[in-house]
Design an enzyme around this catalytic site. Structure first.
Site, PDB file in Angstrom:
ATOM      1  N   ASP A 121      36.127 -54.283  17.718  1.00 50.67           N
ATOM      2  CA  ASP A 121      34.747 -54.327  18.206  1.00 50.67           C
ATOM      3  C   ASP A 121      33.798 -54.565  17.036  1.00 50.67           C
ATOM      4  OD1 ASP A 121      35.586 -53.775  20.793  1.00 50.67           O
ATOM      5  OD2 ASP A 121      35.335 -51.613  20.555  1.00 50.67           O
ATOM      6  N   LYS A 122      32.648 -55.117  17.332  1.00 51.90           N
ATOM      7  CA  LYS A 122      31.657 -55.435  16.295  1.00 51.90           C
ATOM      8  C   LYS A 122      31.354 -54.227  15.414  1.00 51.90           C
ATOM      9  CE  LYS A 122      26.888 -57.069  15.738  1.00 51.90           C
ATOM     10  NZ  LYS A 122      25.675 -57.557  16.430  1.00 51.90           N
TER      11      LYS A 122
END
Length: 282
Positions: A121-122
């Protein structure tokens, strides 16, 4: 054994085999071209030649520093900071690992194809693998699916987490949302293992490993059992100590796809998570 059966046994994907068949002298034994249906001799050197035909020219170049932990002819291992996505998206075209890698390849004067093995995930920091060619991409993807490639994560949870445990709870997409996930009986099988490492000021640090790889699995599972990750804008609104969900891909073990050598890497706990436990060394 046929050439095709031998190569598939080595992990060469169907797509790579098709490309080899369509490449002049793509498969040779002792310098002579062979077909995939031909049988292997008792002795000899099998050589495959796979030209790079794909391109990722649509990915813009961006001057994004890359913390390259390891690089060889077949792969990169990168320590990704929080706040940078791995893949470009319609709403984030230039602040990704792919953009930084495109710029690196341009400086080297090499054709660029982006091949990330898995994703983070970012706002998850830590180690991620990127393949350099179609063959290593197929072999590394097979490693990941067979659990030969192994990650462990460090997660900070609110509350005093039990010393260790396993969370076995199916995960599904939440009704009406394209992002949020929930534990639901009709969801996909998901299993998370954890060990508590320490507790300080009402927060626990846990080492986490996954049997499955569902979207947001760690974040959803710890929220489900009552110990959410602080800084998580979806599952926990506690931003008092950290501005992103407190999750880090800490260790990575894989097998070099061509040589078979076992490679192991560790990415130190980033400062925003280390601040919760300033005296711990991992």
């Amino acid at each position: 054994m046929t050439v095709e059966r031998f190569l598939r046994h080595q992990g060469v994907s169907h797509r790579v085999l098709v490309d080899l068949k369509n490449t002049e002298n793509g498969i040779c034994i002792d310098g002579s071209p062979v077909r995939t249906i031909d049988r292997l001799p008792e002795q000899g050197i099998l050589r495959i030649c796979l030209p790079e035909t794909d391109r990722s020219d649509t990915i813009p170049q961006a001057d994004i520093p890359l913390d390259i932990v390891y690089e060889d002819e077949d792969l990169f291992v990168v320590n990704k900071p929080a706040g940078i996505a791995v893949h470009p998206s319609p709403h984030n075209r230039e602040n990704t690992i792919a953009n930084g890698l495109a710029a690196l390849y341009a400086k080297r004067g090499q054709p660029f194809v982006f091949r990330a093995i898995g994703r983070l995930d970012k706002n998850t920091s830590g180690l991620i693998v990127l393949a350099k060619n179609a063959l290593s991409a197929g072999l590394l993807t097979a490693e990941a699916s067979k659990k030969i490639m192994r990650h462990s994560y460090l997660a900070i949870c609110k509350g005093v987490l039990p010393p260790n445990g396993t969370i076995d709870a199916p995960i599904a997409r939440a009704d009406g949302s394209v992002i949020r996930r929930v534990v639901h009986p009709d969801g996909d099988h998901a299993v998370t293992h954890y060990t508590r490492l320490c507790v300080q000021d009402g927060y626990s640090l846990a080492r986490v490993s996954l049997e499955t790889g569902r979207t947001h699995q760690i974040r959803v599972h710890f929220s489900y059992i009552g110990y959410p990750l602080p800084g998580d804008f979806i599952y926990c609104d506690d931003f008092s100590r950290i501005g992103r969900h407190a999750l880090h891909a800490h260790t990575l073990t894989l097998r070099q796809p061509i040589t078979g050598e076992v490679l192991s890497f560790t990415a130190p706990l980033p400062p925003d998570m280390q601040a919760f436990f300033p005296d711990i060394t991992l």
